[in-house]
Design an enzyme around this catalytic site. Structure first.
Site, PDB file in Angstrom:
ATOM      1  N   HIS A  70      30.557  36.249  43.174  1.00 35.29           N
ATOM      2  CA  HIS A  70      31.472  35.143  42.868  1.00 35.29           C
ATOM      3  C   HIS A  70      31.086  33.896  43.656  1.00 35.29           C
ATOM      4  CE1 HIS A  70      33.887  35.386  46.670  1.00 35.29           C
ATOM      5  NE2 HIS A  70      33.568  36.660  46.613  1.00 35.29           N
ATOM      6  N   ASP A  72      33.528  31.316  43.728  1.00 31.81           N
ATOM      7  CA  ASP A  72      34.774  30.705  44.191  1.00 31.81           C
ATOM      8  C   ASP A  72      35.029  31.101  45.640  1.00 31.81           C
ATOM      9  OD1 ASP A  72      35.274  33.376  43.181  1.00 31.81           O
ATOM     10  OD2 ASP A  72      37.420  32.968  43.396  1.00 31.81           O
ATOM     11  N   ASP A 103      31.081  34.675  52.452  1.00 33.34           N
ATOM     12  CA  ASP A 103      31.794  35.300  51.330  1.00 33.34           C
ATOM     13  C   ASP A 103      31.919  34.323  50.169  1.00 33.34           C
ATOM     14  OD1 ASP A 103      33.315  36.990  49.788  1.00 33.34           O
ATOM     15  OD2 ASP A 103      35.158  36.687  50.917  1.00 33.34           O
ATOM     16  N   GLU A 137      37.275  35.587  41.834  1.00 29.43           N
ATOM     17  CA  GLU A 137      37.393  36.781  42.665  1.00 29.43           C
ATOM     18  C   GLU A 137      38.423  36.584  43.767  1.00 29.43           C
ATOM     19  OE1 GLU A 137      36.719  39.901  45.619  1.00 29.43           O
ATOM     20  OE2 GLU A 137      36.631  37.735  45.946  1.00 29.43           O
ATOM     21  N   GLU A 138      38.488  35.368  44.302  1.00 30.75           N
ATOM     22  CA  GLU A 138      39.421  35.079  45.393  1.00 30.75           C
ATOM     23  C   GLU A 138      40.827  34.775  44.889  1.00 30.75           C
ATOM     24  OE1 GLU A 138      38.630  35.780  48.200  1.00 30.75           O
ATOM     25  OE2 GLU A 138      36.548  35.301  48.680  1.00 30.75           O
ATOM     26  N   GLU A 166      28.919  41.573  47.661  1.00 35.10           N
ATOM     27  CA  GLU A 166      29.941  41.259  48.662  1.00 35.10           C
ATOM     28  C   GLU A 166      29.449  41.614  50.070  1.00 35.10           C
ATOM     29  OE1 GLU A 166      32.869  39.889  48.674  1.00 35.10           O
ATOM     30  OE2 GLU A 166      33.574  39.892  46.598  1.00 35.10           O
TER      31      GLU A 166
END
Length: 387
Positions: A70, A72, A103, A137-138, A166
């Protein structure tokens, strides 16, 4: 053609302010890089979220290896609390600083760089490399990886195995691979009584004692003791609210929220049934109306150790000099959606600074991560391939 620099690509991604659910230019940056390497790219838009699907090779290929990640990020908070602007992608002290450095823009950059160089230098025969990159994802994770998978099902696209990028390592690069995750669910319990003056409690029906007694019983209940793949399941009370600002008023209503992280000894359905049974029993005993609502955000899963996990572990050991542990610890990730599509594991960076002020990543670790992903691709499409 020069090798793709994953650290430079990470810095460029950090400069895209892609706070959930805003795309922020991150996918716009990646798409032409992939297209120049021969990937067919499709932007998948759902709700307020933009996602990117990219495939090199034919969708009918015998083996279709996927990466997932991801772009985001969570909000940075007060920029003045940071050493460097959170969206500057500053390099200092051998580290790359900024929101998403850990992340997981570095993970995305590493697998994009590995995939681009791999298909350019050693294109696999009868193979496809697929990248699924989400912008949700967040956030609520409703219109991200799930939207990509829904689109793939409609279009006849599929992966045979997938690696999620991740952060997985607690302290040392290479020490941990996630081959499963606990399930997660959130429950809200609302208690309704009758408001009244605290000096005359007999004229009111206080919802708090019944709610507190129920919460205490739930919190002290041992869900299980864990098993060979998972730690014990946990139940955490996260808030109790009445909205009452007066000390001399018995509230009419109170609300509590709890979160359960559960192993494969349970399902979201079985835990919801247990919570409902306990709530109904407490209501019958107290005479207070108690109402439960529950939302399951992911079921537990395990990718059993075998050729696929061994392939990833061998690549990690070769590049990091560490024998990785297979673990199901931590929170949830988008692997919880992919596990219904194909076997999936996760490997990425040390995650100590994720979501923190002054989030950062060791530049050398980004290059190591690209090397791990490259080895995985070489092994997957080489002689020692997982079944």
């Amino acid at each position: 053609m020069p090798a793709t620099d994953p650290a430079d690509l990470t810095a460029r991604l950090i400069r895209c302010p892609s706070v959930t659910p805003h795309e922020g230019g991150a996918l716009t940056l990646l798409q032409p890089i992939l297209e120049m390497a021969g990937f067919t790219c499709t932007r998948i838009e759902r709700g307020a979220v933009s996602n990117l699907f990219a495939r090199w090779g034919e969708k009918s290929a015998n083996r279709r290896f996927g990466f997932n990640g991801h772009t985001d990020v969570v909000p940075p908070g007060n920029p003045e609390d940071w050493r460097f602007d959170p969206f500057s992608g500053t390099i200092a002290e051998g580290r790359l600083w900024g929101r998403g450095a850990c992340d997981m823009k570095s993970g995305v950059a590493a697998f994009v760089a590995a995939a681009v160089d791999f298909v350019t230098e050693t294109p696999p025969e009868d193979g496809a490399v697929i990248l699924t990159i989400t912008g949700d994802e967040e956030g609520d994770s409703i219109d991200g990886t799930t939207a990509i998978l829904d689109w793939m099902a409609t279009e006849g696209e599929s992966m045979t195995h997938c690696l999620v990028g991740e952060p997985t390592c607690p302290q040392v690069m290479g020490e941990m691979i996630k081959h499963g995750r606990r399930g997660s669910m959130t429950a809200t319990i609302t208690a309704r009584g009758l408001q009244g003056h605290s000096a005359y409690p007999h004229r009111a029906r206080n919802p708090l004692p019944a709610l507190v007694a129920l919460l205490d019983r739930l919190a002290r209940h041992e869900l299980d003791r864990g098993n060979g793949n998972f730690d014990p399941s946990t139940l955490a009370l996260t808030t109790i609210d009445t909205g009452n600002t007066a000390s001399n008023v018995i509230p009419a209503q109170a609300r509590a929220v709890l979160n359960i992280r559960f192993n494969d000894g349970h399902t979201g359905e079985s835990l919801t049934a247990w919570l409902q049974q306990e709530t109904e029993a407490a209501a019958a005993q107290s005479g207070i109306a108690l109402e439960l609502s529950a939302r399951v955000s992911g079921e537990s899963f395990v990718t059993e150790p075998g050729p696929f996990t061994e392939l990833v572990a061998q690549a990690v050991k070769a590049e990091c000099g560490v024998t990785p542990e297979l673990s199901t610890s931590g929170g949830t990730s988008d692997a919880r959606f992919i596990k219904d599509h194909c076997p999936v594991v996760e490997f990425g960076l040390v995650g100590q600074s994720m979501h923190q002020t002054d989030e950062h990543v060791e530049i050398s670790h980004i290059h190591t991560l690209k090397a791990v992903y490259t080895r995985v691709l070489q092994g997957y499409f080489g002689q020692n391939r997982p079944g």
